[in-house]
Design a protein around this motif. Structure first.
Motif, PDB file in Angstrom:
ATOM      1  N   ILE A  12     -29.569  28.920  72.185  1.00 46.49           N
ATOM      2  CA  ILE A  12     -28.997  29.972  71.213  1.00 46.49           C
ATOM      3  C   ILE A  12     -27.611  30.058  71.276  1.00 46.49           C
ATOM      4  O   ILE A  12     -26.938  30.083  70.133  1.00 46.49           O
ATOM      5  N   HIS A  13     -26.798  29.828  72.251  1.00 41.89           N
ATOM      6  CA  HIS A  13     -25.364  29.691  72.464  1.00 41.89           C
ATOM      7  C   HIS A  13     -24.910  28.772  71.745  1.00 41.89           C
ATOM      8  O   HIS A  13     -23.823  28.739  70.879  1.00 41.89           O
ATOM      9  N   TYR A  14     -25.469  27.230  71.634  1.00 43.42           N
ATOM     10  CA  TYR A  14     -25.176  26.133  71.096  1.00 43.42           C
ATOM     11  C   TYR A  14     -25.223  26.410  69.453  1.00 43.42           C
ATOM     12  O   TYR A  14     -24.374  26.138  68.750  1.00 43.42           O
ATOM     13  N   ILE A  15     -26.328  27.149  69.213  1.00 48.02           N
ATOM     14  CA  ILE A  15     -26.409  27.376  67.690  1.00 48.02           C
ATOM     15  C   ILE A  15     -25.480  28.227  67.332  1.00 48.02           C
ATOM     16  O   ILE A  15     -24.864  28.070  66.201  1.00 48.02           O
ATOM     17  N   ILE A  16     -25.366  29.385  68.070  1.00 47.73           N
ATOM     18  CA  ILE A  16     -24.144  30.518  67.524  1.00 47.73           C
ATOM     19  C   ILE A  16     -23.049  29.809  67.378  1.00 47.73           C
ATOM     20  O   ILE A  16     -22.032  29.878  66.467  1.00 47.73           O
ATOM     21  N   ASN A  17     -22.560  28.803  68.549  1.00 46.83           N
ATOM     22  CA  ASN A  17     -21.082  28.319  68.723  1.00 46.83           C
ATOM     23  C   ASN A  17     -21.104  27.135  67.319  1.00 46.83           C
ATOM     24  O   ASN A  17     -19.901  27.020  66.574  1.00 46.83           O
ATOM     25  N   ALA A  18     -22.158  26.662  66.847  1.00 48.80           N
ATOM     26  CA  ALA A  18     -22.114  25.591  65.746  1.00 48.80           C
ATOM     27  C   ALA A  18     -21.843  26.286  64.342  1.00 48.80           C
ATOM     28  O   ALA A  18     -21.201  25.953  63.703  1.00 48.80           O
ATOM     29  N   PHE A  19     -22.465  27.634  64.327  1.00 50.51           N
ATOM     30  CA  PHE A  19     -22.134  28.276  63.179  1.00 50.51           C
ATOM     31  C   PHE A  19     -20.761  28.812  63.139  1.00 50.51           C
ATOM     32  O   PHE A  19     -20.125  29.097  61.944  1.00 50.51           O
ATOM     33  N   VAL A  20     -20.228  29.214  64.310  1.00 54.73           N
ATOM     34  CA  VAL A  20     -18.658  29.387  64.354  1.00 54.73           C
ATOM     35  C   VAL A  20     -17.661  28.450  63.888  1.00 54.73           C
ATOM     36  O   VAL A  20     -16.658  28.727  63.324  1.00 54.73           O
ATOM     37  N   LEU A  21     -18.157  27.380  64.172  1.00 48.86           N
ATOM     38  CA  LEU A  21     -17.202  26.360  64.033  1.00 48.86           C
ATOM     39  C   LEU A  21     -17.307  25.717  62.560  1.00 48.86           C
ATOM     40  O   LEU A  21     -16.336  25.445  61.770  1.00 48.86           O
ATOM     41  N   ILE A  22     -18.715  25.778  62.000  1.00 47.68           N
ATOM     42  CA  ILE A  22     -18.564  25.607  60.406  1.00 47.68           C
ATOM     43  C   ILE A  22     -17.799  26.761  59.727  1.00 47.68           C
ATOM     44  O   ILE A  22     -17.287  26.380  58.695  1.00 47.68           O
ATOM     45  N   LEU A  23     -17.918  27.725  60.306  1.00 49.36           N
ATOM     46  CA  LEU A  23     -17.208  28.913  59.538  1.00 49.36           C
ATOM     47  C   LEU A  23     -15.728  28.556  59.706  1.00 49.36           C
ATOM     48  O   LEU A  23     -14.906  28.615  58.598  1.00 49.36           O
ATOM     49  N   PHE A  24     -15.176  28.184  60.874  1.00 53.38           N
ATOM     50  CA  PHE A  24     -13.763  27.673  61.027  1.00 53.38           C
ATOM     51  C   PHE A  24     -13.537  26.667  59.936  1.00 53.38           C
ATOM     52  O   PHE A  24     -12.559  26.590  59.435  1.00 53.38           O
ATOM     53  N   PHE A  25     -14.426  25.683  59.817  1.00 51.94           N
ATOM     54  CA  PHE A  25     -14.219  24.489  59.034  1.00 51.94           C
ATOM     55  C   PHE A  25     -13.678  24.917  57.433  1.00 51.94           C
ATOM     56  O   PHE A  25     -12.636  24.369  56.956  1.00 51.94           O
ATOM     57  N   TYR A  26     -14.702  25.924  57.235  1.00 47.71           N
ATOM     58  CA  TYR A  26     -14.511  26.256  55.621  1.00 47.71           C
ATOM     59  C   TYR A  26     -13.181  27.273  55.458  1.00 47.71           C
ATOM     60  O   TYR A  26     -12.610  27.532  54.449  1.00 47.71           O
ATOM     61  N   LEU A  27     -13.045  28.072  56.589  1.00 49.14           N
ATOM     62  CA  LEU A  27     -12.059  28.976  56.646  1.00 49.14           C
ATOM     63  C   LEU A  27     -10.603  28.321  56.458  1.00 49.14           C
ATOM     64  O   LEU A  27      -9.757  28.654  55.982  1.00 49.14           O
ATOM     65  N   ASN A  28     -10.610  27.116  57.474  1.00 46.45           N
ATOM     66  CA  ASN A  28      -9.461  26.462  57.519  1.00 46.45           C
ATOM     67  C   ASN A  28      -9.119  25.765  56.022  1.00 46.45           C
ATOM     68  O   ASN A  28      -8.014  26.013  55.494  1.00 46.45           O
ATOM     69  N   ALA A  29     -10.293  24.963  55.589  1.00 44.50           N
ATOM     70  CA  ALA A  29      -9.913  24.433  54.258  1.00 44.50           C
ATOM     71  C   ALA A  29      -9.661  25.319  53.320  1.00 44.50           C
ATOM     72  O   ALA A  29      -8.895  25.149  52.348  1.00 44.50           O
ATOM     73  N   GLY A  30     -10.512  26.432  52.987  1.00 45.18           N
ATOM     74  CA  GLY A  30     -10.332  27.297  51.916  1.00 45.18           C
ATOM     75  C   GLY A  30      -9.319  28.491  52.015  1.00 45.18           C
ATOM     76  O   GLY A  30      -8.699  29.024  50.925  1.00 45.18           O
TER      77      GLY A  30
END
Length: 351
Positions: free
Chosen positions: A55-73
């Protein structure tokens, strides 16, 4: 007409394709730890906290994905492109600290029996965040570069179309001045050829106003246009100028840019008549195996210096420019003077 190559190049630019590619990339990336981990050892008891770590890994993955698009956009266009590097670094540092602290909270709250290790957590979080940051920045910059190149290409195409339109519009008035001079000469002579000449002029104007706006026209229409112009000039000069015309076209015609050949013929009549003994103009056009060979020859008087008007030479100058813009390396134009003849020879690879 849309080609197969255009279709292949276009599918991945559609929104659904981009979303699908991103989803596949993220699922593949975050599935790697599970796909590459060794098989469970039956001799060791399973970790009772395995589902919590997942569960922690999945939440952490979604946070990193959010950071990916936050940085790019947001971060790159709003901060990096505007050279606000201090604010950008501050946000990165805050995000890094938040990830480290969230892992500590997770262990303290849900896995109290496990001791939180700061140094491994900092190293793991740093390299993971650095990887996501690098991918996000590279994706954003590549995407912006492709969009900029596409925009530049569209602007270049528009500029090319505009330039070709201007070049063509300069040819048409220049040609019309010469034809109208022919009409004036026939009217002064009260010639019976005035009416058929006006009919020919009407067909020429129809060609220039309607069909010359097309990117390409059938070669036989272009040659009909040439022949009508030559007929009008022959009516004007009569026996004063010997005109020899040979046009050899295949049964299955080719296409050519409109108004491309007329300046050479126009130039021959403009500069190959007048104070020239035994005035003669030879015009030959042949098209075989996608190769057009066009030759225009006119006698000239080397001892006669013509007083050029302001529009002199507009036709040839523009047709050279159009050939370079439209055919580039697919044409060869030779212009020479030899033994009292002015010779224009054009080889054009038709498509």
């Amino acid at each position: 007409m849309t080609t197969t190559t255009d279709t292949k190049q276009a599918w991945y630019s559609r929104r659904w394709a981009q979303v699908a590619l991103h989803v596949i990339a993220w699922v593949t990336l975050f599935s790697l730890p599970y796909l590459l981990r060794p098989s469970p050892d039956q001799r060791h008891a399973p970790d009772p906290d395995e589902h919590l770590w997942q569960i922690h890994y999945i939440i952490n993955a979604f946070v990193l994905i959010l950071f990916f698009y936050l940085n790019a956009g947001v971060l790159i266009p709003k901060l990096v492109y505007r050279k606000k590097y201090l604010q950008f670094s501050g946000i990165l540092l805050f995000f890094f600290a938040a990830l480290v602290y969230s892992r500590r909270l997770f262990i303290v709250a849900f896995i109290a029996h496990k001791q939180f290790e700061l140094r491994p957590t900092i190293l793991f979080t740093f390299f993971t965040l650095l990887f996501i940051l690098s991918c996000s920045t590279a994706w954003k910059m590549i995407r912006d570069k492709l969009n900029a190149d596409k925009l530049a290409s569209e602007k270049e195409n528009e500029n090319l179309k505009t330039e070709l339109s201007l070049l063509r519009s300069q040819v048409s008035p220049h040609f019309m001045f010469n034809v109208l001079n022919n009409m004036v000469a026939l009217a002064r002579k009260q010639s019976d050829q005035l009416e058929p000449s006006l009919i020919k002029l009407s067909s020429l104007m129809r060609y220039m106003l309607y069909e010359a706006d097309e990117d390409k026209v059938p070669l036989d229409k272009e040659t009909d246009y040439l022949q009508s112009y030559i007929d009008l000039q022959q009516q004007r000069f009569g026996a004063k100028v010997q005109v020899n015309v040979v046009m050899d076209l295949p049964e299955h015609g080719y296409e050519i840019e409109p108004m491309l050949l007329i300046p050479f013929v126009e130039n021959a009549f403009k500069h190959g008549t007048g104070l020239i003994p035994d005035a003669r103009i030879d015009i030959e056009l042949r098209a075989r195996q996608s190769l057009l060979q066009f030759t225009v020859m006119n006698r000239y008087n080397p001892e006669y210096t013509e007083i050029k008007d302001k529009t002199s030479g507009i036709g040839l100058t523009n047709v050279k420019r159009r050939l370079n813009l439209l055919y580039k390396d697919n044409h060869q134009l030779l212009i020479s003077k030899k033994e009292g003849w002015f010779v224009v020879s054009l080889q054009l690879h038709l498509h």
